[in-house]
Design a protein around this motif. Structure first.
Motif, PDB file in Angstrom:
ATOM      1  N   PRO A  63       1.006  -1.181   0.013  1.00  0.00           N
ATOM      2  CA  PRO A  63      -0.088   0.017   0.120  1.00  0.00           C
ATOM      3  C   PRO A  63       0.943   1.311  -0.035  1.00  0.00           C
ATOM      4  CG  PRO A  63      -0.832  -1.471   1.732  1.00  0.00           C
ATOM      5  CD  PRO A  63       0.394  -2.089   1.167  1.00  0.00           C
ATOM      6  N   TRP A  64       2.010   1.067   0.599  1.00  0.00           N
ATOM      7  CA  TRP A  64       2.934   2.306   0.613  1.00  0.00           C
ATOM      8  C   TRP A  64       3.809   2.434  -0.470  1.00  0.00           C
ATOM      9  CZ3 TRP A  64       2.050  -1.430   4.459  1.00  0.00           C
ATOM     10  CH2 TRP A  64       3.312  -2.245   4.318  1.00  0.00           C
ATOM     11  N   GLY A  65       3.837   1.514  -1.191  1.00  0.00           N
ATOM     12  CA  GLY A  65       4.795   1.650  -2.547  1.00  0.00           C
ATOM     13  C   GLY A  65       5.331  -0.011  -2.830  1.00  0.00           C
ATOM     14  N   LEU A  66       6.322   0.140  -3.766  1.00  0.00           N
ATOM     15  CA  LEU A  66       7.056  -1.063  -4.313  1.00  0.00           C
ATOM     16  C   LEU A  66       8.289  -1.217  -3.360  1.00  0.00           C
ATOM     17  CD1 LEU A  66       6.763  -3.191  -6.629  1.00  0.00           C
ATOM     18  CD2 LEU A  66       8.255  -1.525  -8.035  1.00  0.00           C
ATOM     19  N   GLU A  67       8.255  -2.555  -3.070  1.00  0.00           N
ATOM     20  CA  GLU A  67       9.430  -3.004  -2.060  1.00  0.00           C
ATOM     21  C   GLU A  67       9.858  -4.357  -2.445  1.00  0.00           C
ATOM     22  OE1 GLU A  67       8.041  -2.418   1.725  1.00  0.00           O
ATOM     23  OE2 GLU A  67       7.660  -4.780   1.903  1.00  0.00           O
ATOM     24  N   ALA A  68      11.250  -4.536  -2.128  1.00  0.00           N
ATOM     25  CA  ALA A  68      12.000  -6.072  -2.316  1.00  0.00           C
ATOM     26  C   ALA A  68      12.686  -6.143  -1.008  1.00  0.00           C
ATOM     27  CB  ALA A  68      12.665  -5.926  -3.543  1.00  0.00           C
ATOM     28  N   THR A  69      12.840  -7.396  -0.803  1.00  0.00           N
ATOM     29  CA  THR A  69      13.686  -7.637   0.482  1.00  0.00           C
ATOM     30  C   THR A  69      14.753  -8.751   0.283  1.00  0.00           C
ATOM     31  OG1 THR A  69      12.174  -9.468   1.144  1.00  0.00           O
ATOM     32  CG2 THR A  69      11.686  -7.351   2.008  1.00  0.00           C
ATOM     33  N   PHE A  70      15.784  -8.764   1.014  1.00  0.00           N
ATOM     34  CA  PHE A  70      17.098  -9.511   1.144  1.00  0.00           C
ATOM     35  C   PHE A  70      17.381  -9.520   2.336  1.00  0.00           C
ATOM     36  CE2 PHE A  70      18.820  -5.321  -0.137  1.00  0.00           C
ATOM     37  CZ  PHE A  70      19.947  -5.551   0.588  1.00  0.00           C
ATOM     38  N   SER A  71      18.415 -10.233   2.536  1.00  0.00           N
ATOM     39  CA  SER A  71      19.220 -10.508   3.804  1.00  0.00           C
ATOM     40  C   SER A  71      20.780 -10.501   3.510  1.00  0.00           C
ATOM     41  CB  SER A  71      18.913 -11.817   4.764  1.00  0.00           C
ATOM     42  OG  SER A  71      17.636 -11.758   5.142  1.00  0.00           O
ATOM     43  N   ASP A  72      21.537 -10.187   4.352  1.00  0.00           N
ATOM     44  CA  ASP A  72      23.131 -10.436   4.289  1.00  0.00           C
ATOM     45  C   ASP A  72      23.423 -11.908   4.733  1.00  0.00           C
ATOM     46  OD1 ASP A  72      23.492 -10.562   7.138  1.00  0.00           O
ATOM     47  OD2 ASP A  72      24.374  -8.713   7.213  1.00  0.00           O
ATOM     48  N   PRO A  73      24.691 -12.359   4.579  1.00  0.00           N
ATOM     49  CA  PRO A  73      24.950 -13.534   4.843  1.00  0.00           C
ATOM     50  C   PRO A  73      24.761 -14.106   6.231  1.00  0.00           C
ATOM     51  CG  PRO A  73      26.726 -12.878   3.514  1.00  0.00           C
ATOM     52  CD  PRO A  73      25.661 -11.581   3.890  1.00  0.00           C
ATOM     53  N   ASP A  74      24.652 -13.089   7.257  1.00  0.00           N
ATOM     54  CA  ASP A  74      24.491 -13.248   8.694  1.00  0.00           C
ATOM     55  C   ASP A  74      22.932 -13.542   8.690  1.00  0.00           C
ATOM     56  OD1 ASP A  74      27.028 -13.586  10.152  1.00  0.00           O
ATOM     57  OD2 ASP A  74      27.317 -11.838   9.011  1.00  0.00           O
ATOM     58  N   GLY A  75      21.957 -13.002   7.952  1.00  0.00           N
ATOM     59  CA  GLY A  75      20.529 -12.880   8.384  1.00  0.00           C
ATOM     60  C   GLY A  75      20.056 -11.678   8.667  1.00  0.00           C
ATOM     61  N   ASN A  76      20.907 -10.608   8.754  1.00  0.00           N
ATOM     62  CA  ASN A  76      20.383  -9.108   8.710  1.00  0.00           C
ATOM     63  C   ASN A  76      19.342  -8.749   7.386  1.00  0.00           C
ATOM     64  OD1 ASN A  76      21.725  -8.327  11.442  1.00  0.00           O
ATOM     65  ND2 ASN A  76      23.710  -8.298  10.154  1.00  0.00           N
ATOM     66  N   GLY A  77      18.293  -8.186   8.153  1.00  0.00           N
ATOM     67  CA  GLY A  77      17.059  -7.962   6.615  1.00  0.00           C
ATOM     68  C   GLY A  77      17.179  -6.764   6.341  1.00  0.00           C
ATOM     69  N   PHE A  78      17.054  -6.623   4.994  1.00  0.00           N
ATOM     70  CA  PHE A  78      16.980  -5.182   4.388  1.00  0.00           C
ATOM     71  C   PHE A  78      15.695  -5.109   3.421  1.00  0.00           C
ATOM     72  CE2 PHE A  78      21.343  -5.888   5.430  1.00  0.00           C
ATOM     73  CZ  PHE A  78      21.539  -4.777   5.721  1.00  0.00           C
ATOM     74  N   VAL A  79      15.369  -3.915   3.174  1.00  0.00           N
ATOM     75  CA  VAL A  79      14.103  -3.639   2.435  1.00  0.00           C
ATOM     76  C   VAL A  79      14.656  -2.681   1.515  1.00  0.00           C
ATOM     77  CG1 VAL A  79      11.749  -2.911   1.976  1.00  0.00           C
ATOM     78  CG2 VAL A  79      12.350  -4.200   4.483  1.00  0.00           C
ATOM     79  N   LEU A  80      14.231  -2.863   0.062  1.00  0.00           N
ATOM     80  CA  LEU A  80      14.509  -1.709  -0.894  1.00  0.00           C
ATOM     81  C   LEU A  80      13.365  -1.266  -1.338  1.00  0.00           C
ATOM     82  CD1 LEU A  80      16.475  -4.061  -3.493  1.00  0.00           C
ATOM     83  CD2 LEU A  80      17.481  -2.745  -1.942  1.00  0.00           C
ATOM     84  N   SER A  81      13.418   0.260  -1.207  1.00  0.00           N
ATOM     85  CA  SER A  81      12.288   0.979  -1.130  1.00  0.00           C
ATOM     86  C   SER A  81      12.794   2.063  -2.263  1.00  0.00           C
ATOM     87  CB  SER A  81      11.848   1.595   0.246  1.00  0.00           C
ATOM     88  OG  SER A  81      10.662   2.660   0.069  1.00  0.00           O
ATOM     89  N   ALA A  82      11.599   2.724  -2.908  1.00  0.00           N
ATOM     90  CA  ALA A  82      11.860   3.650  -3.856  1.00  0.00           C
ATOM     91  C   ALA A  82      12.491   5.096  -3.095  1.00  0.00           C
ATOM     92  CB  ALA A  82      10.731   3.860  -4.749  1.00  0.00           C
ATOM     93  N   ALA A  83      13.375   5.724  -3.670  1.00  0.00           N
ATOM     94  CA  ALA A  83      13.881   6.831  -2.952  1.00  0.00           C
ATOM     95  C   ALA A  83      13.141   8.069  -3.019  1.00  0.00           C
ATOM     96  CB  ALA A  83      15.242   7.318  -3.624  1.00  0.00           C
TER      97      ALA A  83
END
Length: 119
Positions: free
Chosen positions: A99-119
Motif C-alpha cells: 500500500p505504501w509503495g513497491l519494495e523488495a527484501t533480502f538478507s546479508d549472509p548473517d541474516g540481517n534483513g533489508f528492504v529496498l524502497s523507492a527513493a
C-alpha cells in the motif's frame, strides 16, 4: 538538540571479512573506516554518496549476529535494484507492491534483513 543526520547503524556479523565482501562486492558500498585495536576491529562501510554508514562489528557477549530486520535502503528503481542484486548472487524476494509503495527484501549472509524502497 538538533540532529542533522544518522551517522551510522550497527550490524553484528559473525565474520567481518565475509561481511565486507558482501557489502563491497554485492551491494557496492565503500570502506569508510577499517581500524583494528587488538582483537577489536572497527569496520564501517557506506553506500555511494550516502552520509549514513554501516558498522560491521563482531557481536558483543549476549548479542547474536544477524538479528537486525527492516533496514530500509532507498534506491532509484526497486525493480532494477532487485535485478542487479540477483545478478550479483543475492537472494531477493519481490518486488512486491505494498500500500505504501513497491519494495523488495533480502538478507546479508548473517541474516540481517533489508528492504529496498523507492527513493
Amino acid at each position: 538538540m538538533t540532529v542533522s543526520n544518522l551517522k551510522s547503524i550497527t550490524l553484528f556479523v559473525a565474520d567481518q571479512d565475509a561481511a565486507l565482501a558482501f557489502y563491497a562486492h554485492k551491494l557496492g558500498f565503500t570502506v569508510r573506516q577499517d581500524v583494528s585495536n587488538g582483537e577489536h576491529r572497527w569496520l564501517e562501510v557506506v553506500p555511494q554518496n550516502a552520509q549514513t554508514g554501516v558498522l560491521l562489528l563482531r557481536p558483543f557477549p549476549g548479542i547474536q549476529a544477524g538479528t537486525a530486520r527492516g533496514i530500509m535502503l532507498a534506491v532509484p528503481d526497486v525493480e532494477t535494484a532487485a535485478t542487479e542484486l540477483r545478478e550479483a548472487g543475492v537472494e531477493v524476494s519481490g518486488p512486491t507492491q505494498m500500500p505504501w509503495g513497491l519494495e523488495a527484501t533480502f538478507s546479508d549472509p548473517d541474516g540481517n534483513g533489508f528492504v529496498l524502497s523507492a527513493a
